[in-house]
Design a protein around this motif. Structure first.
Motif, PDB file in Angstrom:
ATOM      1  N   PHE A  14       1.001  -1.166  -0.093  1.00  0.00           N
ATOM      2  CA  PHE A  14       0.046  -0.040   0.075  1.00  0.00           C
ATOM      3  C   PHE A  14       0.847   1.178   0.069  1.00  0.00           C
ATOM      4  O   PHE A  14       0.652   2.151  -0.838  1.00  0.00           O
ATOM      5  N   GLY A  17       2.575   1.720  -3.396  1.00  0.00           N
ATOM      6  CA  GLY A  17       1.804   2.160  -4.491  1.00  0.00           C
ATOM      7  C   GLY A  17       1.203   3.776  -4.266  1.00  0.00           C
ATOM      8  O   GLY A  17       1.285   4.680  -5.108  1.00  0.00           O
ATOM      9  N   GLN A 252      -1.814  -0.044  -8.365  1.00  0.00           N
ATOM     10  CA  GLN A 252      -2.161   1.107  -7.833  1.00  0.00           C
ATOM     11  C   GLN A 252      -1.816   2.321  -8.169  1.00  0.00           C
ATOM     12  O   GLN A 252      -2.219   3.488  -7.921  1.00  0.00           O
ATOM     13  N   TRP A 256      -3.361   6.174  -8.068  1.00  0.00           N
ATOM     14  CA  TRP A 256      -3.045   7.175  -6.894  1.00  0.00           C
ATOM     15  C   TRP A 256      -2.737   8.553  -7.911  1.00  0.00           C
ATOM     16  O   TRP A 256      -2.796   9.775  -7.239  1.00  0.00           O
TER      17      TRP A 256
END
Length: 298
Positions: A14, A17, A252, A256
C-alpha cells in the motif's frame, strides 16, 4: 521458498503504491521552481547519497567484476538517468496523471522483451493481455500520436512512454545481471545516474539555487522518499513476500497518480484517461491472472 504475505507486506504494498503514485504530482510541484534536468539530477543524487550511506552502515560489499559493472553502468543509465530526465521534461507539458498512467504500461513492455531475452515466454493469454494493454496506451495518447509536428504535447506524451520502455529494458538487464547485493546495486545504479545527469544539468540549467518554496521541499522529498526509501522497501517486500506479490503495486500507481493530480493539482481528468486506465489494468489482469488467483487463494 517465498512465505505467505503478512500484514506488514500488505502495508508495504500500500505504501509503495501511494509513494510511487504520488511521485508524479511531486515532480510537477518541483518543476514550479526548477528545470527538468535539475529535478532529475537532484532526485538521483540525493537518493544515491542516502543509499551509499546505508550501504556503508550495513557493511554491504562493493560489486566486483567487469561483467557486473557493465550491467550496473547500463542499468544505471536506463533505470535512473534516462527515465527520470524524460519524465521530468515530459511533465512540463502533460498532466501528472498522464505520466502515472503511462508507467502502468511498464509490464506490457517487459513481457515481449522477456520473451526474447529471458526464459519467460509469452503464452496466448499473455499475448492477449499485452495487446489489450497496448490498446489502452494508444487510447491514452489518442490522435496526438499522429500529430508529432503540431505542438510539444504529443512529444511529451511519447517521452513519458519512452521512460516506461527504458524502465522495462533495465528490468530485463537486472534479471540477467550476475548476483549482486540488492542495496549495493540500487546505490550504484543511482550513482551512475547522478554522474550522467550532473554534467547535463550544469551545461543546460546551471548550478541550482535553493528555492524556499514547496518546489524546494519537493526536490528533497523526491530524493529521500520515492527514490531511496521506496527502493529499500521494495527490496524488503520482494524478499519476504515474492516478486508476484510485488506486482500488485502496478495496479495502484496510476490510480493514485490520478487521485493526487485531481486533488492536489486540480488537474482535469478527461474521459479517455479512465478508458485507457481500464484497458491497461485489464491487460495486466489478463497477463497475471494465474498469479493473482494463486495470491488470492493464500
Amino acid at each position: 521458498m517465498t512465505s505467505h504475505p503478512t500484514a506488514t507486506n500488505w502495508l508495504s504494498i500500500f505504501l509503495l503504491g501511494l509513494i510511487w503514485g504520488g511521485t508524479f504530482m511531486v515532480v510537477t510541484i518541483a518543476l514550479e521552481g526548477y528545470g527538468p534536468l535539475t529535478v532529475a539530477c537532484a532526485r538521483t543524487t540525493l537518493g544515491a547519497v542516502s543509499l551509499l550511506v546505508l550501504m556503508w552502515a550495513l557493511g554491504r560489499p562493493i560489486p566486483l567484476g567487469t561483467i557486473v559493472w557493465g550491467y550496473l553502468l547500463i542499468t544505471g543509465i536506463l533505470n535512473t538517468a534516462l527515465p527520470f530526465a524524460l519524465l521530468s521534461w515530459g511533465q512540463q507539458y502533460v498532466p501528472s496523471a498522464f505520466a502515472g498512467i503511462s508507467m502502468a504500461a511498464l509490464p506490457l513492455f517487459v513481457l515481449p522483451l522477456a520473451h526474447f531475452f529471458t526464459d519467460e515466454k509469452l503464452t496466448t493469454r499473455k499475448t492477449i493481455g499485452v495487446i489489450v494493454g497496448f490498446f489502452g496506451a494508444a487510447v491514452l495518447i489518442g490522435p496526438n500520436a499522429l500529430r508529432i509536428g503540431q505542438g510539444i504535447e504529443p512529444i511529451a506524451q511519447l517521452a513519458c512512454l519512452m521512460a516506461s520502455l527504458s524502465y522495462a529494458v533495465s528490468s530485463i538487464l537486472t534479471r540477467r545481471c550476475p548476483p549482486v547485493d540488492s542495496i549495493s546495486m540500487a546505490a550504484i545504479t543511482l550513482v551512475v545516474g547522478s554522474v550522467c545527469l550532473i554534467p547535463a544539468m550544469l551545461a543546460f540549467e546551471g548550478i541550482p539555487e535553493w528555492v524556499p518554496t514547496r518546489a524546494g521541499y519537493a526536490i528533497i522529498f523526491l530524493g529521500l522518499v520515492p527514490t531511496a526509501f521506496a527502493a529499500l522497501l521494495r527490496v524488503q517486500t520482494i524478499r519476504t513476500a515474492g516478486s508476484v506479490f510485488m506486482t500488485l503495486v502496478n495496479y495502484q500507481v496510476p490510480v493514485w497518480s490520478m487521485i493526487f493530480g485531481a486533488w492536489i493539482l486540480s488537474e482535469a481528468l478527461p474521459i479517455h484517461f479512465f478508458a485507457a486506465l481500464a484497458l491497461i489494468l485489464g491487460g495486466l489482469a489478463i497477463i497475471q491472472w494465474a498469479s493473482l488467483k494463486s495470491l488470492l487463494r493464500r
